[in-house]
Design a protein around this motif. Structure first.
Motif, mmCIF file in Angstrom:
data_model
loop_
_atom_site.group_PDB
_atom_site.id
_atom_site.type_symbol
_atom_site.label_atom_id
_atom_site.label_comp_id
_atom_site.label_asym_id
_atom_site.label_seq_id
_atom_site.Cartn_x
_atom_site.Cartn_y
_atom_site.Cartn_z
ATOM 1 N N ARG A 42 80.032 10.396 -7.698
ATOM 2 C CA ARG A 42 80.318 9.215 -6.869
ATOM 3 C C ARG A 42 79.471 9.193 -5.603
ATOM 4 N N VAL A 43 78.637 10.196 -5.421
ATOM 5 C CA VAL A 43 77.775 10.298 -4.236
ATOM 6 C C VAL A 43 76.335 10.076 -4.671
ATOM 7 N N VAL A 44 75.610 9.229 -3.920
ATOM 8 C CA VAL A 44 74.217 8.970 -4.307
ATOM 9 C C VAL A 44 73.234 9.883 -3.602
ATOM 10 N N GLY A 45 73.635 10.460 -2.454
ATOM 11 C CA GLY A 45 72.649 11.276 -1.770
ATOM 12 C C GLY A 45 73.191 12.047 -0.585
ATOM 13 N N LEU A 46 72.311 12.857 -0.019
ATOM 14 C CA LEU A 46 72.601 13.647 1.170
ATOM 15 C C LEU A 46 71.689 13.185 2.291
ATOM 16 N N GLY A 47 72.288 12.934 3.462
ATOM 17 C CA GLY A 47 71.516 12.517 4.623
ATOM 18 C C GLY A 47 71.672 13.494 5.765
ATOM 19 N N LEU A 48 71.009 13.185 6.864
ATOM 20 C CA LEU A 48 71.031 14.034 8.050
ATOM 21 C C LEU A 48 71.010 13.160 9.285
ATOM 22 N N GLY A 49 72.061 13.284 10.129
ATOM 23 C CA GLY A 49 72.135 12.485 11.350
ATOM 24 C C GLY A 49 72.478 13.357 12.538
ATOM 25 N N GLY A 50 72.956 12.720 13.597
ATOM 26 C CA GLY A 50 73.294 13.461 14.804
ATOM 27 C C GLY A 50 72.117 13.579 15.756
ATOM 28 N N PRO A 51 72.289 14.312 16.866
ATOM 29 C CA PRO A 51 71.241 14.407 17.884
ATOM 30 C C PRO A 51 70.000 15.139 17.375
ATOM 31 N N GLU A 52 68.868 14.469 17.447
ATOM 32 C CA GLU A 52 67.629 15.048 16.915
ATOM 33 C C GLU A 52 67.098 16.203 17.755
ATOM 34 N N LEU A 53 67.064 16.026 19.069
ATOM 35 C CA LEU A 53 66.386 16.991 19.919
ATOM 36 C C LEU A 53 66.999 18.378 19.781
ATOM 37 N N GLY A 54 66.141 19.344 19.479
ATOM 38 C CA GLY A 54 66.592 20.713 19.291
ATOM 39 C C GLY A 54 67.120 21.004 17.906
ATOM 40 N N ASN A 55 67.142 19.989 17.035
ATOM 41 C CA ASN A 55 67.676 20.155 15.680
ATOM 42 C C ASN A 55 66.699 19.569 14.663
ATOM 43 N N PRO A 56 65.576 20.230 14.452
ATOM 44 C CA PRO A 56 64.546 19.681 13.570
ATOM 45 C C PRO A 56 65.001 19.659 12.114
ATOM 46 N N PRO A 57 64.415 18.797 11.304
ATOM 47 C CA PRO A 57 64.775 18.740 9.888
ATOM 48 C C PRO A 57 64.665 20.085 9.171
ATOM 49 N N SER A 58 63.682 20.902 9.555
ATOM 50 C CA SER A 58 63.459 22.187 8.882
ATOM 51 C C SER A 58 64.675 23.102 8.931
ATOM 52 N N LYS A 59 65.573 22.874 9.869
ATOM 53 C CA LYS A 59 66.808 23.655 9.994
ATOM 54 C C LYS A 59 67.652 23.541 8.725
ATOM 55 N N PHE A 60 67.440 22.487 7.930
ATOM 56 C CA PHE A 60 68.299 22.192 6.781
ATOM 57 C C PHE A 60 67.541 22.246 5.457
ATOM 58 N N GLU A 61 66.459 23.001 5.425
ATOM 59 C CA GLU A 61 65.613 23.042 4.236
ATOM 60 C C GLU A 61 66.376 23.491 2.993
ATOM 61 N N ARG A 62 67.185 24.527 3.098
ATOM 62 C CA ARG A 62 67.852 25.096 1.919
ATOM 63 C C ARG A 62 68.948 24.176 1.376
ATOM 64 N N VAL A 63 69.729 23.578 2.281
ATOM 65 C CA VAL A 63 70.813 22.723 1.792
ATOM 66 C C VAL A 63 70.262 21.447 1.167
ATOM 67 N N PHE A 64 69.127 20.970 1.657
ATOM 68 C CA PHE A 64 68.520 19.790 1.043
ATOM 69 C C PHE A 64 67.955 20.138 -0.333
ATOM 70 N N ALA A 65 67.408 21.350 -0.475
ATOM 71 C CA ALA A 65 66.937 21.786 -1.788
ATOM 72 C C ALA A 65 68.111 21.860 -2.766
ATOM 73 N N ALA A 66 69.274 22.325 -2.278
ATOM 74 C CA ALA A 66 70.459 22.400 -3.134
ATOM 75 C C ALA A 66 70.921 21.014 -3.553
ATOM 76 N N ALA A 67 70.846 20.052 -2.643
ATOM 77 C CA ALA A 67 71.246 18.680 -2.977
ATOM 78 C C ALA A 67 70.299 18.085 -4.022
ATOM 79 N N ARG A 68 69.000 18.328 -3.870
ATOM 80 C CA ARG A 68 68.050 17.821 -4.858
ATOM 81 C C ARG A 68 68.307 18.446 -6.226
ATOM 82 N N ALA A 69 68.645 19.748 -6.237
ATOM 83 C CA ALA A 69 68.941 20.433 -7.493
ATOM 84 C C ALA A 69 70.174 19.832 -8.163
ATOM 85 N N ARG A 70 71.065 19.275 -7.360
ATOM 86 C CA ARG A 70 72.272 18.632 -7.882
ATOM 87 C C ARG A 70 71.946 17.254 -8.451
ATOM 88 N N GLY A 71 70.748 16.767 -8.201
ATOM 89 C CA GLY A 71 70.352 15.451 -8.695
ATOM 90 C C GLY A 71 70.549 14.337 -7.695
#
Length: 337
Positions: A158-187
């Motif tokens: 029932r979920v189409v995807g995984l996103g990333l929000g919240g305050p950007e400064l000090g929290n670069p996208p690379s901080k979430f590399e592994r969990v995004f890979a896991a979401a992609r593996a889930r399809g």
């Protein structure tokens, strides 16, 4: 001039918690006995003068505390989808921020079942389809993201995807590399807020490290010519939110906004409302503001609408059907002139 108010469109960047109209905010606070620092709609509206992203987030996180039971999530989601339908939105892909609710004791089924009930009701009542995106909050550890993925397992289809929000400064996208890979593996599809408060480097990280399918906002990509070329070449969509960008001082006014330049540079940009009550308008208001301030032509407004479907996560046959409906609307308008 085409009637952009009636033009079929999709909305791809809208936060359910950020769709709380002042009246509903007060209603849910009373229903659930939640203390909020506002007594009237006027007081809520007056609080929507922001200096930057963080001042908005402070209000956003305070406001969502009125959402406590399944019925609240149903009511808020349905109210947005009804408004979107009035703006000729045929498909909406909406964010929910699970951590904001889990951290205050709301169970995953409470929020998910409430939202999914509203999505089905809106489909039956208005014919509008919708998809749900789980938006991680980047100020929290990546480990919490894995916990969200685990809790979402029962709702995986029932979920189409995984996103990333919240305050950007000090929290670069690379901080979430592994969990995004896991979401992609889930399809799942993936996307990340980048290049709103953070710079073009955050957009590049989202593309090259998180390997996202879409960029939310992304307007600061313009500071890197090579990145603009890359986004255009790969046709990685940007879900731009013009009125939001102005309210949060990314641009001083609509006349400065770069959505027209990005569109004319061949990027797959779309126009969206983000958090409509907080930023002064739903999706049609954003189209109108772009036309009036940036002299978008009819063809460019049509391209924005078409981009909204091609950038969606709908099946290709559904995208093709919606594109034909846009062409039919334009042909019908021309025949009536």
């Amino acid at each position: 001039m085409i009637d952009i108010l009636a033009l079929p469109k999709a909305e791809l960047h809208m936060h359910i918690e950020g769709s709380l109209e002042p009246a509903m905010l007060l209603e849910l606070a009373a229903r659930n006995g939640v203390a909020i620092p506002f007594a009237t709609q006027a007081e809520v509206e007056a609080a929507c003068e922001f200096q930057n992203l963080q001042t908005f987030l402070d209000l956003y996180y305070a406001g969502l505390t009125v959402m406590c039971g399944r019925e609240d999530f149903t009511d808020v989601t349905y109210a947005y989808l009804r408004k979107a339908h009035e703006d000729a939105v045929k498909h909406a892909e909406m964010f929910i921020s699970p951590q904001a609710h889990l951290r205050r004791g709301i169970t995953f089924p409470t929020m998910m079942d409430g939202i999914l009930e509203a999505m089905e009701a809106a489909r039956q009542d208005f014919g509008i389809t919708s998809g749900l995106i789980l938006g991680l909050q980047r100020q929290f550890p990546e480990a919490e993201g894995f916990e969200v993925l685990e809790q979402a397992r029962a709702y995986e289809d029932r979920v189409v995807g995984l996103g990333l929000g919240g305050p950007e400064l000090g929290n670069p996208p690379s901080k979430f590399e592994r969990v995004f890979a896991a979401a992609r593996a889930r399809g799942w599809k993936t996307m990340a807020h980048a290049g709103e408060e953070g710079g073009a480097d955050y957009v590049r990280e989202a593309v090259e490290i998180l390997k996202v399918d879409r960029i939310d906002h992304g307007v600061r990509c313009e500071d890197d010519d090579d990145l603009v070329h890359l986004l255009a070449e790969r046709q990685i969509p940007l879900t731009v939110c013009p009125l939001s960008n102005v309210r949060l001082k990314v641009f001083q006014d609509m006349a400065e906004h770069n959505i027209a330049r990005l569109l004319r540079a061949g990027l797959a940009v779309t126009a969206n409302s983000d958090d409509p009550p907080y930023f002064g308008g739903y999706v049609n208001d954003n189209y109108v503001a772009c036309r009036e301030a940036l002299d978008l032509t009819d063809a460019e407004l049509v391209q924005l609408a078409k981009n909204s479907f091609t950038a969606s996560f709908l099946p290709q046959e559904e995208i093709a059907r919606h594109l034909r409906s846009i062409d039919a609307a334009i042909a019908g308008a021309a025949a009536g002139e």
